[in-house]
Scaffold this motif. Sequence first.
Motif, PDB file in Angstrom:
ATOM      1  N   UNK A 123     -37.409  92.605  40.434  1.00  0.00           N
ATOM      2  CA  UNK A 123     -38.350  92.505  39.584  1.00  0.00           C
ATOM      3  C   UNK A 123     -38.731  90.927  38.911  1.00  0.00           C
ATOM      4  N   UNK A 124     -37.862  89.995  39.764  1.00  0.00           N
ATOM      5  CA  UNK A 124     -38.188  88.722  39.398  1.00  0.00           C
ATOM      6  C   UNK A 124     -39.719  88.274  40.153  1.00  0.00           C
ATOM      7  N   UNK A 125     -40.393  87.318  39.574  1.00  0.00           N
ATOM      8  CA  UNK A 125     -41.281  86.953  40.038  1.00  0.00           C
ATOM      9  C   UNK A 125     -41.551  85.773  41.059  1.00  0.00           C
ATOM     10  N   UNK A 126     -40.610  84.557  40.349  1.00  0.00           N
ATOM     11  CA  UNK A 126     -40.543  83.516  41.010  1.00  0.00           C
ATOM     12  C   UNK A 126     -39.031  82.923  41.075  1.00  0.00           C
ATOM     13  N   UNK A 127     -38.481  82.292  42.107  1.00  0.00           N
ATOM     14  CA  UNK A 127     -37.071  81.855  42.389  1.00  0.00           C
ATOM     15  C   UNK A 127     -37.095  80.393  42.251  1.00  0.00           C
ATOM     16  N   UNK A 128     -36.163  79.891  41.505  1.00  0.00           N
ATOM     17  CA  UNK A 128     -36.014  78.509  41.582  1.00  0.00           C
ATOM     18  C   UNK A 128     -34.762  78.086  42.527  1.00  0.00           C
TER      19      UNK A 128
ATOM     20  N   UNK B  23     -48.110  84.792  47.673  1.00  0.00           N
ATOM     21  CA  UNK B  23     -47.523  85.029  48.945  1.00  0.00           C
ATOM     22  C   UNK B  23     -45.862  84.931  48.919  1.00  0.00           C
ATOM     23  N   UNK B  24     -45.079  85.701  49.743  1.00  0.00           N
ATOM     24  CA  UNK B  24     -43.755  85.209  49.400  1.00  0.00           C
ATOM     25  C   UNK B  24     -43.137  83.912  49.502  1.00  0.00           C
ATOM     26  N   UNK B  25     -43.676  82.849  50.160  1.00  0.00           N
ATOM     27  CA  UNK B  25     -43.213  81.529  50.219  1.00  0.00           C
ATOM     28  C   UNK B  25     -43.695  80.748  48.855  1.00  0.00           C
ATOM     29  N   UNK B  26     -44.711  81.525  48.543  1.00  0.00           N
ATOM     30  CA  UNK B  26     -45.199  80.695  47.121  1.00  0.00           C
ATOM     31  C   UNK B  26     -44.465  81.391  46.031  1.00  0.00           C
ATOM     32  N   UNK B  27     -43.542  82.072  46.141  1.00  0.00           N
ATOM     33  CA  UNK B  27     -42.720  82.758  44.934  1.00  0.00           C
ATOM     34  C   UNK B  27     -41.555  81.867  44.873  1.00  0.00           C
ATOM     35  N   UNK B  28     -41.308  80.790  45.772  1.00  0.00           N
ATOM     36  CA  UNK B  28     -40.228  80.121  45.509  1.00  0.00           C
ATOM     37  C   UNK B  28     -40.470  78.524  44.838  1.00  0.00           C
ATOM     38  N   UNK B  29     -39.663  77.949  44.017  1.00  0.00           N
ATOM     39  CA  UNK B  29     -40.019  76.807  43.351  1.00  0.00           C
ATOM     40  C   UNK B  29     -38.809  75.876  43.715  1.00  0.00           C
ATOM     41  N   UNK B  30     -39.165  74.988  44.442  1.00  0.00           N
ATOM     42  CA  UNK B  30     -37.854  73.795  44.787  1.00  0.00           C
ATOM     43  C   UNK B  30     -37.607  72.948  43.400  1.00  0.00           C
TER      44      UNK B  30
ATOM     45  N   UNK C  11     -34.640  75.974  55.624  1.00  0.00           N
ATOM     46  CA  UNK C  11     -33.821  76.573  54.703  1.00  0.00           C
ATOM     47  C   UNK C  11     -35.289  77.184  53.985  1.00  0.00           C
ATOM     48  N   UNK C  12     -36.020  76.454  53.595  1.00  0.00           N
ATOM     49  CA  UNK C  12     -37.222  77.332  52.754  1.00  0.00           C
ATOM     50  C   UNK C  12     -37.909  78.451  53.402  1.00  0.00           C
ATOM     51  N   UNK C  13     -37.998  78.542  54.713  1.00  0.00           N
ATOM     52  CA  UNK C  13     -38.520  79.414  55.518  1.00  0.00           C
ATOM     53  C   UNK C  13     -37.530  80.719  55.449  1.00  0.00           C
ATOM     54  N   UNK C  14     -36.357  80.272  55.490  1.00  0.00           N
ATOM     55  CA  UNK C  14     -35.345  81.641  55.412  1.00  0.00           C
ATOM     56  C   UNK C  14     -35.354  82.034  53.969  1.00  0.00           C
ATOM     57  N   UNK C  15     -35.508  81.413  52.876  1.00  0.00           N
ATOM     58  CA  UNK C  15     -35.546  81.702  51.630  1.00  0.00           C
ATOM     59  C   UNK C  15     -37.116  82.782  51.590  1.00  0.00           C
ATOM     60  N   UNK C  16     -38.048  82.193  52.165  1.00  0.00           N
ATOM     61  CA  UNK C  16     -39.188  82.723  52.041  1.00  0.00           C
ATOM     62  C   UNK C  16     -39.147  84.422  52.710  1.00  0.00           C
ATOM     63  N   UNK C  17     -38.414  84.515  53.660  1.00  0.00           N
ATOM     64  CA  UNK C  17     -37.976  85.565  54.589  1.00  0.00           C
ATOM     65  C   UNK C  17     -37.430  86.592  53.821  1.00  0.00           C
ATOM     66  N   UNK C  18     -36.306  86.024  52.831  1.00  0.00           N
ATOM     67  CA  UNK C  18     -35.346  86.809  51.883  1.00  0.00           C
ATOM     68  C   UNK C  18     -36.480  87.395  50.802  1.00  0.00           C
ATOM     69  N   UNK C  19     -37.347  86.520  50.381  1.00  0.00           N
ATOM     70  CA  UNK C  19     -38.123  86.735  49.329  1.00  0.00           C
ATOM     71  C   UNK C  19     -39.185  88.201  49.899  1.00  0.00           C
ATOM     72  N   UNK C  20     -39.558  88.002  51.184  1.00  0.00           N
ATOM     73  CA  UNK C  20     -40.544  89.115  51.635  1.00  0.00           C
ATOM     74  C   UNK C  20     -39.825  90.265  51.625  1.00  0.00           C
TER      75      UNK C  20
END
Length: 248
Positions: free
Chosen positions: A212-217, A11-18, A231-240
């Motif tokens: 084509x990236x899978x995960x973002x740090x 899911x989009x939020x699961x593509x972010x690594x903090x 901030x995490x939510x805004x990043x997830x929206x950008x990933x989506x």
Amino acid sequence: MIAPDPRGALAPADRIICALDLPSLGEALRLVDTLEGRIRWYKIGMELFTREGPPVVEAVLQRGGGVFLDLKYHDIPATAERAVEAAGALGVSLLTVHAAGGPAMLEACARGRDRCKTPPAILAVTVLTSLDAEALAAIGVGRPVEEQVLAAAALAKEAGLDGIVASPREVAKLRPALGGDMLIVTPGVRLASGTHDDHARAETPQTAISDGADLLVVGRPIRDAADPKVAAQVFAQAVEQGASFSKK
Ligand code: C5P
């Protein structure tokens, strides 16, 4: 709650690594607790691991987070192989090794991974983004940086590793060269509206993901935000947004 397999559909939020770029277990866990329900992945790097050791991995896992252990192994094959096994036994989902360790070390790491009960995904660091052409020449690498990145990524793939770490500016070239199966994990992402900190060539999450990236740090933009959850939510929206244009 168990962290998802980084090699599966996310899911989009699961593509972010903090990135837990914090000096103590207490501070790291405060951030993990703040981000509960928003972030599933946490990167533990050299500083935090050197200070706190395996208990920091255990504590993140206990809270339902998945761990990316970013210690960038680079040693003789037998030593690197055993280090990968040890990391797998800790329960980490992702870990890094240096492609510069060479084919034998990378293949040994893949063997170490395959002996793990739950095999972690191994990512190769191609060329540190802190190295420019002059620095590469100083260590005896005459190729242009971009060529070296592509050659190192190809080595990682041939050795049977799971993916690479890449600058967001390299993703568009790497994705077609590597095909769809290799993970591309990208630090150095910044929102168009935010500060770039010390990244000379940051990219937005939308571009990194659509290239084509899978995960973002993501480190400071979440860690130092007035409200890290927002901030995490805004990043997830950008990933989506980026995912709807993904070239992967
Ligand atoms: O705070 P920031 O979002 O820049 O943090 C990014 C994280 O990714 C840090 O933990 C840093 O060590 C890592 N990083 C990296 N390679 C880079 C730049 C940052 O692994 N080229």
